[in-house]
Motif scaffolding. Structure first.
Motif, PDB file in Angstrom:
ATOM      1  N   VAL A 303       0.831  -1.204   0.000  1.00  0.00           N
ATOM      2  CA  VAL A 303       0.000   0.000   0.000  1.00  0.00           C
ATOM      3  C   VAL A 303       0.866   1.255   0.000  1.00  0.00           C
ATOM      4  CG1 VAL A 303      -1.656   1.332   1.362  1.00  0.00           C
ATOM      5  CG2 VAL A 303      -1.977  -1.123   1.061  1.00  0.00           C
ATOM      6  N   SER A 304       1.966   1.217   0.759  1.00  0.00           N
ATOM      7  CA  SER A 304       2.832   2.390   0.854  1.00  0.00           C
ATOM      8  C   SER A 304       3.520   2.701  -0.466  1.00  0.00           C
ATOM      9  CB  SER A 304       3.883   2.171   1.935  1.00  0.00           C
ATOM     10  OG  SER A 304       4.892   1.323   1.455  1.00  0.00           O
ATOM     11  N   GLY A 305       3.388   1.822  -1.425  1.00  0.00           N
ATOM     12  CA  GLY A 305       3.960   2.076  -2.741  1.00  0.00           C
ATOM     13  C   GLY A 305       5.432   1.727  -2.836  1.00  0.00           C
ATOM     14  N   GLU A 306       5.997   1.237  -1.725  1.00  0.00           N
ATOM     15  CA  GLU A 306       7.406   0.819  -1.762  1.00  0.00           C
ATOM     16  C   GLU A 306       7.564  -0.365  -2.707  1.00  0.00           C
ATOM     17  OE1 GLU A 306      10.482   1.122  -0.734  1.00  0.00           O
ATOM     18  OE2 GLU A 306      10.481   2.653   0.848  1.00  0.00           O
ATOM     19  N   LYS A 307       8.751  -0.496  -3.223  1.00  0.00           N
ATOM     20  CA  LYS A 307       9.011  -1.654  -4.073  1.00  0.00           C
ATOM     21  C   LYS A 307       9.194  -2.892  -3.201  1.00  0.00           C
ATOM     22  CE  LYS A 307      10.776  -0.589  -8.590  1.00  0.00           C
ATOM     23  NZ  LYS A 307      11.972  -0.518  -9.417  1.00  0.00           N
ATOM     24  N   VAL A 308       8.880  -4.024  -3.763  1.00  0.00           N
ATOM     25  CA  VAL A 308       9.060  -5.283  -3.071  1.00  0.00           C
ATOM     26  C   VAL A 308      10.298  -5.961  -3.655  1.00  0.00           C
ATOM     27  CG1 VAL A 308       8.067  -7.566  -2.781  1.00  0.00           C
ATOM     28  CG2 VAL A 308       6.615  -5.562  -2.613  1.00  0.00           C
ATOM     29  N   SER A 309      11.142  -6.504  -2.803  1.00  0.00           N
ATOM     30  CA  SER A 309      12.332  -7.172  -3.332  1.00  0.00           C
ATOM     31  C   SER A 309      12.178  -8.676  -3.199  1.00  0.00           C
ATOM     32  CB  SER A 309      13.566  -6.719  -2.572  1.00  0.00           C
ATOM     33  OG  SER A 309      13.548  -7.252  -1.278  1.00  0.00           O
ATOM     34  N   SER A 310      13.130  -9.395  -3.765  1.00  0.00           N
ATOM     35  CA  SER A 310      13.025 -10.849  -3.667  1.00  0.00           C
ATOM     36  C   SER A 310      13.207 -11.312  -2.221  1.00  0.00           C
ATOM     37  CB  SER A 310      14.044 -11.522  -4.574  1.00  0.00           C
ATOM     38  OG  SER A 310      15.277 -10.902  -4.458  1.00  0.00           O
ATOM     39  N   SER A 311      13.943 -10.519  -1.430  1.00  0.00           N
ATOM     40  CA  SER A 311      14.065 -10.871  -0.013  1.00  0.00           C
ATOM     41  C   SER A 311      12.711 -10.841   0.671  1.00  0.00           C
ATOM     42  CB  SER A 311      14.975  -9.883   0.710  1.00  0.00           C
ATOM     43  OG  SER A 311      16.194  -9.795   0.062  1.00  0.00           O
ATOM     44  N   THR A 312      11.892  -9.896   0.263  1.00  0.00           N
ATOM     45  CA  THR A 312      10.561  -9.805   0.856  1.00  0.00           C
ATOM     46  C   THR A 312       9.809 -11.111   0.625  1.00  0.00           C
ATOM     47  OG1 THR A 312      10.637  -7.570  -0.053  1.00  0.00           O
ATOM     48  CG2 THR A 312       8.648  -8.214   1.120  1.00  0.00           C
ATOM     49  N   ILE A 313       9.873 -11.576  -0.591  1.00  0.00           N
ATOM     50  CA  ILE A 313       9.151 -12.806  -0.951  1.00  0.00           C
ATOM     51  C   ILE A 313       9.705 -13.994  -0.171  1.00  0.00           C
ATOM     52  CG2 ILE A 313       8.540 -14.352  -2.851  1.00  0.00           C
ATOM     53  CD1 ILE A 313       7.267 -11.565  -3.002  1.00  0.00           C
ATOM     54  N   VAL A 314      11.030 -14.109  -0.167  1.00  0.00           N
ATOM     55  CA  VAL A 314      11.638 -15.233   0.551  1.00  0.00           C
ATOM     56  C   VAL A 314      11.238 -15.189   2.022  1.00  0.00           C
ATOM     57  CG1 VAL A 314      13.807 -16.287   1.258  1.00  0.00           C
ATOM     58  CG2 VAL A 314      13.555 -15.428  -1.055  1.00  0.00           C
ATOM     59  N   GLY A 315      11.206 -13.980   2.588  1.00  0.00           N
ATOM     60  CA  GLY A 315      10.839 -13.832   3.990  1.00  0.00           C
ATOM     61  C   GLY A 315       9.395 -14.204   4.268  1.00  0.00           C
ATOM     62  N   LEU A 316       8.573 -14.092   3.243  1.00  0.00           N
ATOM     63  CA  LEU A 316       7.147 -14.402   3.409  1.00  0.00           C
ATOM     64  C   LEU A 316       6.864 -15.891   3.387  1.00  0.00           C
ATOM     65  CD1 LEU A 316       5.118 -11.944   1.163  1.00  0.00           C
ATOM     66  CD2 LEU A 316       4.745 -12.378   3.568  1.00  0.00           C
ATOM     67  N   ILE A 317       7.728 -16.629   2.720  1.00  0.00           N
ATOM     68  CA  ILE A 317       7.453 -18.056   2.551  1.00  0.00           C
ATOM     69  C   ILE A 317       7.599 -18.758   3.885  1.00  0.00           C
ATOM     70  CG2 ILE A 317       8.086 -20.139   1.300  1.00  0.00           C
ATOM     71  CD1 ILE A 317       9.200 -18.344  -0.881  1.00  0.00           C
ATOM     72  N   PRO A 318       6.564 -19.412   4.348  1.00  0.00           N
ATOM     73  CA  PRO A 318       6.587 -20.006   5.691  1.00  0.00           C
ATOM     74  C   PRO A 318       7.400 -21.286   5.725  1.00  0.00           C
ATOM     75  CG  PRO A 318       4.482 -20.432   4.646  1.00  0.00           C
ATOM     76  CD  PRO A 318       5.280 -19.643   3.671  1.00  0.00           C
ATOM     77  N   LEU A 319       8.675 -21.151   5.491  1.00  0.00           N
ATOM     78  CA  LEU A 319       9.558 -22.310   5.369  1.00  0.00           C
ATOM     79  C   LEU A 319       9.709 -23.035   6.702  1.00  0.00           C
ATOM     80  CD1 LEU A 319      11.100 -23.496   3.048  1.00  0.00           C
ATOM     81  CD2 LEU A 319      13.096 -22.231   3.789  1.00  0.00           C
ATOM     82  N   HIS A 320       9.649 -22.286   7.781  1.00  0.00           N
ATOM     83  CA  HIS A 320       9.932 -22.915   9.072  1.00  0.00           C
ATOM     84  C   HIS A 320       8.677 -23.332   9.824  1.00  0.00           C
ATOM     85  CE1 HIS A 320      14.024 -21.776   8.414  1.00  0.00           C
ATOM     86  NE2 HIS A 320      13.612 -20.564   8.121  1.00  0.00           N
ATOM     87  N   SER A 321       7.540 -22.923   9.336  1.00  0.00           N
ATOM     88  CA  SER A 321       6.320 -23.320  10.024  1.00  0.00           C
ATOM     89  C   SER A 321       6.101 -24.807   9.813  1.00  0.00           C
ATOM     90  CB  SER A 321       5.155 -22.534   9.460  1.00  0.00           C
ATOM     91  OG  SER A 321       5.433 -21.170   9.564  1.00  0.00           O
ATOM     92  N   PRO A 322       5.494 -25.447  10.770  1.00  0.00           N
ATOM     93  CA  PRO A 322       5.409 -26.905  10.676  1.00  0.00           C
ATOM     94  C   PRO A 322       4.648 -27.386   9.434  1.00  0.00           C
ATOM     95  CG  PRO A 322       4.200 -26.067  12.595  1.00  0.00           C
ATOM     96  CD  PRO A 322       4.969 -24.938  12.031  1.00  0.00           C
ATOM     97  N   PHE A 323       3.353 -27.270   9.423  1.00  0.00           N
ATOM     98  CA  PHE A 323       2.592 -27.791   8.289  1.00  0.00           C
ATOM     99  C   PHE A 323       1.384 -26.928   8.005  1.00  0.00           C
ATOM    100  CE2 PHE A 323       4.854 -31.546   9.702  1.00  0.00           C
ATOM    101  CZ  PHE A 323       5.412 -31.925   8.492  1.00  0.00           C
ATOM    102  N   GLY A 324       0.699 -27.279   6.960  1.00  0.00           N
ATOM    103  CA  GLY A 324      -0.570 -26.642   6.691  1.00  0.00           C
ATOM    104  C   GLY A 324      -0.461 -25.257   6.093  1.00  0.00           C
ATOM    105  N   HIS A 325       0.705 -24.933   5.555  1.00  0.00           N
ATOM    106  CA  HIS A 325       0.825 -23.620   4.956  1.00  0.00           C
ATOM    107  C   HIS A 325       0.918 -23.685   3.449  1.00  0.00           C
ATOM    108  CE1 HIS A 325       0.715 -21.039   8.356  1.00  0.00           C
ATOM    109  NE2 HIS A 325       1.525 -21.845   9.014  1.00  0.00           N
ATOM    110  N   LEU A 326       0.472 -24.796   2.944  1.00  0.00           N
ATOM    111  CA  LEU A 326       0.522 -24.977   1.498  1.00  0.00           C
ATOM    112  C   LEU A 326      -0.271 -23.877   0.810  1.00  0.00           C
ATOM    113  CD1 LEU A 326       1.514 -26.719  -0.750  1.00  0.00           C
ATOM    114  CD2 LEU A 326      -0.591 -28.034  -0.600  1.00  0.00           C
TER     115      LEU A 326
END
Length: 783
Positions: A303-326
């Motif tokens: 919303v703030s209009g900032e650009k999104v970087s690939s780090s943002t995306i990687v940080g969003l991926i729930p890699l460490h959460s146990p399950f059910g985040h498909l």
DNA sequence: CTAGGGTTAG
């Protein structure tokens, strides 16, 4: 103001002040004209100031042109030029100018020249040359030159050289310390960077906020909360203004250490939150399982209009959460595709990894196949995905495919493939990988060594596993767990216990897995008291909460030794609801000790808890057979048939000259079938002479023999052994791998065979290893 | 100051 109309002569100071005040290039050009009009075109200090300002505006060409109008430039002007070029993306010009200075002038380079020229070095050789020059000219001890050298050596990943320069400096200022710390962090030498920081504090060197900004990521990377807080306290004590950079670093520290509460507090304190701050906070929320928060923050960022970087995306991926985040992973993926965010190798690999973790191998594979720019990391992620999901053959074939490409396996690839190898039990392939490590000069780090130990142990060569373990200079808890588990697997309970004590003695922290491995070893060696003691110390001394697996191990230890009532009592007192693993273990123990009452109790619970599993039905029906209650036994088998519960057929693998041969029960399909059966017949005759009788008692565990009429069939294990005997030289040891447990008859028969043929026969069954030698088995008939 | 892949587990 109209400068050209002024009639009187302008002084040098006025002109310099005019240069300094010039805020645009045309303005500066006008001042330049004034300067010429007033006769200062050869005045070196004025010209130098002008040159500096020209560089400031990025007018490298003008600066260069101006320089060549000066008949006798001094070293100061040279320095400004060297610096200017390197700041304006033209470091090669800096170096040529430096060369020109040395070759064609009488001027002597000074500390500034070296500091600036060093910073302009584009490669290591040049850097070393300049380093040498600076020492010859007597500037080796200068802090400016030193800082530049340390910085550049670190940039070329020559941390050792940087450290030498740093350590050799007679005096060090804050900048030099900061540069060293920063360089170490950038080269992932986190411990060292903290060490240097501590030394800086101990020596009372003045720190500044750059010091804090530099060292915080190291604390975060090591998840060293205490260290990080120490840094924070120091910063407070020295009264630094908490710049946004420092706040961002601190926030990132708390975020990485899992304290998102404090992190978000700090996040709120940051004046101007940049993308980096958002990314750190988002990934902190995600890895802490607070995915709603990270998504909310992500929205805010969009919303703030900032650009999104690939780090943002990687940080969003729930890699460490146990399950059910498909679902979440898929929607983030969908968002990327829709908004045209390019999946660079990093992002793509992160998605591959999460799909693998969620057992969505096909999705992961599709992403992998679609990615145009594959990296070693992507290959590794895919191979490990197959390994973690038990698809070992696929993992290995993908690895072989990788070997055909231009990608070379690295330590991570090797670790993963060794794990696959261990699962599969292929000693020859494992040995080949071991050779590969040596021939490709793969860094033998702790992961690789531990995986090697595990591979040798699980492929039957416990001696080799031990030798590797013994020769390792650096070990961690996982390494110890692996060797302890290995010894347990081979039935060496006392050795496992000894190793466990040694581990504690050396100060390693035992983990939950350590205790599992020790208990497992006790159960395989019949060490009841020792097992109870270990369990007790785990709970009371080490305060580790037992998992179901630990309970199951204890039930196994008690049950096998015949203390079925005690085992049942143990189960009844569990603080958690006992699962199928616990009851299944008890049922197995009932089988050994022929306790039908407790068996009935256990199986009733099992049919409720785990109706799909066949093994328990087989066990119970075997118990009824023992009681000669054949109708009941048969009816249980009917249930299995009715529900179409398939039981995996027994099979055995043997490798001869690196080629695997697989046998199933009663197998006649093998090209050597006639010879194999003839060999078996001959052996059986000899065995009978020595007192062998086929064991008619029902199978103790979930073994091959299911139906009475199958008794005529020869188990796959005997077939594999016979094949091994006829295809290998006398005296060669025979190694076989079974997918199920060894049955009593085969166990007895193998003992006889080892005596008659004078061979060492190593059998890996579904549960453990048996070493048959001279008529005896290493398990002591306890399995 | 932000980002991807690895070892142990009845």
């Amino acid at each position: 103001m109209n400068l050209s109309s002024s009639s009187g002569k302008l002084s040098r100071n006025t002109l310099i002040s005019l240069i300094n005040k010039s805020s645009t290039f045309p303005h500066l050009a006008q001042t330049h004209a004034q300067l010429i009009l007033n006769g200062y075109r050869f005045d070196i200090s004025t010209i130098t100031k002008l040159t500096q300002k020209l560089f400031h505006f990025g007018h490298t060409r003008h600066a260069r042109a101006l320089f060549f109008t000066v008949p006798k430039p001094d070293i100061f002007l040279f320095n400004v030029l060297v610096r200017g070029f390197s700041l304006n993306d033209s470091p090669s010009s800096s170096i040529s100018l430096y060369t020109h200075l040395r070759r064609n002038t009488d001027l002597n380079p000074d500390n500034f020249t070296y500091a600036f020229a060093v910073a302009a070095c584009s490669n290591e050789n040049l850097l070393m040359l300049l380093h040498a020059h600076s020492i010859i000219d007597g500037y080796g001890d200068n802090v400016f030159v030193g800082s530049a050298l340390v910085d550049l050596y670190c940039k070329f990943s020559r941390v050792g050289f940087a450290r030498k320069v740093f350590d050799g400096m007679p005096e060090r200022d804050t900048v030099l310390w900061n540069t060293m710390i920063n360089g170490l962090v950038k080269n992932c030498c986190f411990e060292d960077s903290i060490q240097v920081f501590k030394e800086m504090v101990t020596r009372g060197v003045k720190m500044d906020s750059s010091t804090v900004t530099a060292v915080l990521p190291a604390a975060a990377e090591l998840q060293e909360m205490r260290g990080g807080m120490g840094i924070q306290c120091l910063a407070l004590k020295f009264g630094f203004h908490f710049y946004d950079y420092v706040l961002t670093g601190l926030m990132s520290l708390y975020s990485k250490c899992g304290d998102v509460k404090t992190a978000s507090l700090l996040f709120g304190m940051i004046g101007k939150r940049d993308l980096i701050a958002f990314n750190a906070m988002i990934s902190g929320f995600t890895s802490n399982g607070e995915t709603e928060c990270s998504v909310r923050l992500f929205r805010e960022l969009l919303v703030s209009g900032e650009k999104v970087s690939s780090s943002t995306i990687v940080g969003l991926i729930p890699l460490h959460s146990p399950f059910g985040h498909l679902h979440l992973a898929c929607s983030i993926h969908g968002f990327c595709v829709k908004s045209g965010i390019i999946l660079n190798p990093t992002v793509s690999t992160a998605f591959t990894a999460i799909y693998n973790k969620l057992n969505e191998i096909d999705l992961a594979r599709r992403l992998f196949d679609e990615s145009t720019e594959k990296t070693v990391v992507a290959w590794n992620a895919m191979i490990s995905g197959y390994t973690q999901n038990g698809l070992t053959e696929t993992a290995i074939s993908l690895f072989q495919e990788m070997m055909k490409t231009e990608f070379t396996p690295n330590a991570v690839t090797i670790t993963t493939i060794l794990s696959a190898c261990a699962q599969l039990g292929s000693l020859s392939f494992g040995k080949w990988v071991h050779q590969l490590i040596k021939s490709k000069n793969i860094e033998p780090n702790i992961y690789v060594s531990t995986a090697l130990i595990d591979m040798y142990a699980k492929c039957g060569n416990i001696l080799e596993a031990w030798q590797l373990f013994d020769s390792m200079s650096e070990k961690n808890t996982v390494t110890w767990n692996t060797i302890i588990f290995g010894y347990g697997l081979h039935g060496y309970g006392h050795e496992a216990l000894e190793l466990f004590n040694e581990m504690l003695h050396l100060g390693f922290n035992p983990s939950s897995v350590t205790f599992l491995s020790v208990l497992y070893a006790c159960s395989h060696a019949g060490l009841v008291e020792e097992g109870e003691e270990v369990f007790h110390s785990m709970v009371n001394k080490y305060r580790i909460e037992p998992l179901t697996e630990h309970y199951a191990c204890m039930v196994d230890i008690l049950g096998r030794s015949g203390q079925l009532e005690k085992a049942l009592g143990f189960i009844k007192e569990l603080p958690v609801e006992p699962g199928p693993a616990v009851w299944g273990t008890l049922l197995g123990a009932c089988m050994i000790h022929k306790d039908t009452n407790i068996a009935r109790l256990a199986s009733e619970r099992l049919f409720e808890l785990d109706p799909e599993s066949v093994g328990y039905y087989v066990l119970l029906s075997n118990i009824y057979s023992t009681e000669r209650n054949f109708p009941k036994a048969a009816s249980i088998r009917q249930v299995v048939k009715k529900r179409k519960l398939a039981k995996s057929p027994g099979c055995t693998l043997i490798e001869v000259n690196g080629t695997p041969h697989v046998f199933v029960s009663g197998d006649r399909s093998h090209s050597h079938a006639t010879d194999i059966y003839a060999k078996l017949e001959k052996l059986t005759g000899k065995m009978r002479e020595m007192g062998y009788q086929s064991e008619t008692a029902p199978a103790l565990h979930d073994v091959e023999e299911e139906e009475k009429e199958l008794a005529f069939n020869v188990h796959s294990e005997k077939l594999a052994i016979a094949f091994g005997l006829i295809t290998t030289e006398p005296g060669t040891e025979i190694r076989i791998i079974k997918n199920l447990r060894v049955c009593l008859d085969c166990h007895t028969a193998t003992k006889f065979i080892s005596k008659i043929t004078e061979r060492l026969i190593v059998v890996r069954d579904a549960n453990r290893f048996h070493h048959f030698k001279d008529g005896k088995c290493s398990c002591g008939d306890y399995w």
